[in-house]
Write a protein that holds these residues in place. Structure first.
Motif, mmCIF file in Angstrom:
data_model
loop_
_atom_site.group_PDB
_atom_site.id
_atom_site.type_symbol
_atom_site.label_atom_id
_atom_site.label_comp_id
_atom_site.label_asym_id
_atom_site.label_seq_id
_atom_site.Cartn_x
_atom_site.Cartn_y
_atom_site.Cartn_z
ATOM 1 N N PRO A 104 -61.771 -19.554 -38.876
ATOM 2 C CA PRO A 104 -61.184 -18.316 -39.340
ATOM 3 C C PRO A 104 -60.817 -18.439 -40.823
ATOM 4 O O PRO A 104 -60.557 -19.538 -41.298
ATOM 5 N N ARG A 105 -60.769 -17.317 -41.483
ATOM 6 C CA ARG A 105 -60.472 -17.340 -42.914
ATOM 7 C C ARG A 105 -59.045 -17.826 -43.144
ATOM 8 O O ARG A 105 -58.125 -17.421 -42.470
ATOM 9 N N PRO A 114 -54.922 -22.452 -53.408
ATOM 10 C CA PRO A 114 -54.287 -21.512 -52.469
ATOM 11 C C PRO A 114 -55.251 -21.086 -51.361
ATOM 12 O O PRO A 114 -56.476 -21.210 -51.498
ATOM 13 N N ALA A 115 -54.678 -20.581 -50.270
ATOM 14 C CA ALA A 115 -55.438 -20.057 -49.127
ATOM 15 C C ALA A 115 -56.310 -21.137 -48.494
ATOM 16 O O ALA A 115 -57.425 -20.859 -48.033
ATOM 17 N N GLN A 116 -55.782 -22.355 -48.444
ATOM 18 C CA GLN A 116 -56.463 -23.483 -47.782
ATOM 19 C C GLN A 116 -57.804 -23.835 -48.410
ATOM 20 O O GLN A 116 -58.647 -24.473 -47.793
ATOM 21 N N GLN A 117 -58.009 -23.415 -49.646
ATOM 22 C CA GLN A 117 -59.239 -23.780 -50.335
ATOM 23 C C GLN A 117 -59.028 -25.103 -51.069
ATOM 24 O O GLN A 117 -57.909 -25.607 -51.163
ATOM 25 N N ARG A 161 -62.980 -23.723 -38.389
ATOM 26 C CA ARG A 161 -64.184 -24.186 -37.685
ATOM 27 C C ARG A 161 -65.378 -24.222 -38.628
ATOM 28 O O ARG A 161 -66.229 -25.094 -38.521
ATOM 29 N N VAL A 162 -65.426 -23.289 -39.557
ATOM 30 C CA VAL A 162 -66.541 -23.248 -40.508
ATOM 31 C C VAL A 162 -65.995 -23.144 -41.935
ATOM 32 O O VAL A 162 -65.152 -22.283 -42.212
ATOM 33 N N ARG A 191 -67.416 -27.449 -37.770
ATOM 34 C CA ARG A 191 -66.707 -28.392 -36.905
ATOM 35 C C ARG A 191 -67.155 -28.177 -35.464
ATOM 36 O O ARG A 191 -66.987 -27.088 -34.910
ATOM 37 N N LEU A 192 -67.737 -29.209 -34.868
ATOM 38 C CA LEU A 192 -68.213 -29.146 -33.498
ATOM 39 C C LEU A 192 -67.307 -30.009 -32.628
ATOM 40 O O LEU A 192 -66.766 -31.010 -33.092
#
Lengths: 452, 210
Positions: free
Chosen positions: A378-379, A316-319, A385-386, A418-419
């Motif tokens: 973002p969380r 869940p939560a994109q984890q 991005r991170v 992510r760059l």
């Protein structure tokens, strides 16, 4: 070095072969079950892929490129990922990707329209291979569609952490509209072999060159079988001491080796690729089974096998929870510099590269990793991005003498950033939980992508 | 002629003359005052280009992104608004839907939905007290329509390519293209065109309900 108990080579061989077979069976079963469980109701299904201009083999090659096939359930996220992959493939100058209704309600046809890019490009760039670590393509030439639609020819100066080479690769996909792809891989350069002996660190340069030709078929939609045939050569040089109190290398620290060893090679790769197109770091499965038979010009034939598993399960939560498993076995006649190494980015990250397996390489290795991945910035974003990761790596190896070493384990944390141009870069810091050869309290690794 | 009508007519004629014949034309931009704010209505046409319509007809979404900038006399951005809409057709229920944020409207046909999603009404720009009544402003409008929806991540340069072979993944930067761009040969951004309105004076704008 740790010495626990001796095993006979025959029992070692049987045990490692059994492990490889088991891993292959598990991967195949998991791969068969995963997509069936993910079928949505009232799903849109892909009927065909059309290419404009229409060249023989181009449409199925596009399907291979984006991992889509007729009959597959797809949604907008799959097609955004496909559009991105096609746009960034370099196959087209400009490309439009859209769909049209299929012959039955609920079916659709993916259309790819664009001007094929058949020019020669001067390029630079990066690459990452989980089996061989990251590398830099310092400068090179690339051309698509030269020897048929969807073919790629590349010539690059490659520099890796332990390798540098001039490499020529040609891939002709779906030759003549058939299901067979032809490959050429040739390179000449040098590899650095790391040797640790107490507080002393030596390196050995090994000149390498190879010419391999291959043929690839896809027995099923997500599997590929590649047969390679060719010749290779190795030219080990003298050891150079890099760190520690000056002392000549102990006899038998590496080798035995001679000059200009040449081999005839036959290699078979079976890959299963069920990675998710939109979020490959979060869900899906990729496995490799590899067997290589080499016959030296002087000496006896030797065999090497390799099995690799990369899997990710969404949370869940994109984890996500990601897993890595690697098994490798080589028969006792394998030259030391062709044996697998143990310790470092590709196995147990709390240790320096190749610091555990010793100067003569490992006869066999088994390594497993588990990594928890969570979006930080973002969380909860689907393509953050991170990302932050926490991981644990463990494994053990059989040294060149046939002795099985103890389990080596490390834990650590890392960032995946992510760059805009470089895509994701990975930075990991890991702490060894078991004794090290080098005495380092922690070790830091960098790589491209999510690492695995 | 009333100021409202005069301003709208002037903007309409100017935009029609300046608009190339491509998908997503801006045909009318109508600024006005309402509820103590500066508002604007934007009318577009031909948002559904043939590829996006074909995609919607096959059951997948088409996505429209309207980007609006209010620029002052020094060409500095006074306010920027972005509106995103999705048009999709439910093949099983035969209903077209237009979604904007949490709101959703249903239509009997794609044509009816196309008409609705082309009209962007009541876009709030600035509080009236922050508007320089005698200043001269322009509106810059950019419309991008594409099948499937926008990329989740920012667009990366056309000079970057990505390849994947087995588990190997490579990123390549086209040095020739970059050099060509630097010395002025070849290489263009294919971003959507920007329509710029003629200047208008807020003091001359009408007041009406949004």
């Amino acid at each position: 070095m740790r010495r626990s108990r001796r095993h006979s080579p025959v029992s070692d061989t049987r045990a490692w072969t059994a492990l490889l077979v088991c891993l292959g069976v598990v991967c195949t079963l998991v791969g068969a079950v995963l997509p069936a469980a993910a079928q949505p109701d009232r799903a849109l299904r892909l009927e065909a892929i059309e290419s404009m201009p229409d060249r023989p083999g181009l449409a199925p090659a596009l399907g291979d490129l984006v991992g889509l096939w007729p009959g597959q359930a797809i949604d907008a996220a799959d097609l955004r990922a496909a559009r991105r992959t096609i746009a960034r493939s370099g196959w087209y100058e400009r490309v439009e990707v859209y769909t049209r209704p299929g012959s039955e309600p609920g079916t659709l046809v993916l259309r790819v329209e664009g001007e094929l890019d058949d020019g020669v490009r001067l390029e630079t760039g990066f690459g990452h291979d989980p089996l061989d670590d990251w590398y830099l393509n310092l400068v090179g030439l690339r051309a698509h569609h030269l020897i048929g639609p969807a073919s790629t020819a590349r010539l690059n100066f490659q520099f890796g952490r332990r390798r540098s080479a001039l490499r020529l690769e040609i891939e002709a996909r779906r030759v003549g509209g058939s299901g067979v792809g032809l490959l050429l891989d040739a390179s000449g350069g040098a590899e650095q072999w790391n040797v640790f002996d107490d507080d002393r660190f030596y390196t050995q340069e090994i000149g390498r060159r190879h010419v391999h030709i291959g043929a690839r078929v896809h027995p099923t939609r997500s599997t590929a079988l590649t047969l390679w045939l060719g010749r290779s050569a190795a030219d080990p040089q003298d050891l150079t001491q890099e760190e520690g109190e000056r002392r000549d290398p102990a006899p038998g620290l590496v080798g035995p080796f001679g000059r200009q060893e040449e081999f005839g090679d036959l290699r078979l790769d079976l890959t299963l690729d069920r990675r998710d197109h939109a979020q490959p770091w979060r869900r899906g499965l990729w496995t490799l089974l590899r067997a290589t038979v080499s016959e030296p010009d002087s000496g006896t034939t030797f065999v090497r096998t390799r099995a690799a598993l990369r899997a990710a399960v969404p949370l869940p939560a994109q984890q996500a929870l990601a897993f890595r498993g690697d098994l490798a076995w080589t028969d006792p006649g394998t030259p030391y510099h062709l044996r697998p190494i143990f310790g470092g980015q590709g196995s147990v990250r709390g240790f320096r590269d190749a610091s555990l397996s010793g100067g003569r390489g490992a006869r066999a290795i088994a390594a497993a990793s588990m990594e928890w991945r969570t979006p930080l910035l973002p969380r909860g974003a689907p393509d953050a991005r991170v990302h932050g990761v926490l991981f644990v790596d463990t494994g053990r190896f059989v040294d060149a003498g046939g002795d099985t070493g103890p389990w080596s384990t490390s834990v650590g944390w890392g960032l995946r950033v992510r760059l805009p141009w470089v895509e994701r870069v990975a930075l990991d810091a890991a702490i060894p939980l078991t004794p090290t050869e080098t005495g380092d309290p922690f070790w830091v690794h960098g790589s491209l992508g999510f690492g695995f | 002629m009333r100021p409202t009508l005069r301003t709208a007519l002037a903007l309409t004629v100017w935009l029609l003359a300046a608009t190339p014949v491509t998908a997503g034309r801006v045909v009318e931009v109508e600024p006005y005052r309402a509820d103590g704010w500066l508002y604007v209505d934007v009318h577009t046409a031909d948002l559904l280009d043939p590829r996006t319509r074909s995609t919607v007809e096959s059951g997948l979404p088409g996505h429209c992104r309207l980007r609006l900038e209010l620029r002052d006399a020094r060409d500095e951005v006074a306010v920027r608004r972005v509106v995103e809409r999705v048009l999709e057709f439910d093949l099983w229920e035969g209903i077209a839907r237009v979604r904007q944020g949490a709101s959703e409207r249903a239509f009997r046909s794609i044509d009816a939905a196309d008409s609705a999603w082309s009209h962007f009404a009541g876009l709030r720009l600035l509080p009236w007290e922050r508007v320089d009544l005698d200043g001269r402003y322009r509106l810059h409008v950019q419309v991008r329509v594409e099948p499937f929806g926008p990329e989740e991540r920012e667009r990366v340069s056309e000079y970057v390519s990505e390849s994947e072979r087995g588990d190997r993944r490579e990123l390549a930067f086209d040095l020739g293209g970059l050099v060509g761009r630097l010395v002025g040969r070849g290489g263009t951004d294919d971003d959507a065109p920007v329509w710029t309105s003629p200047p208008f004076r807020p003091a001359s704008l009408p007041e009406r309900a949004p």
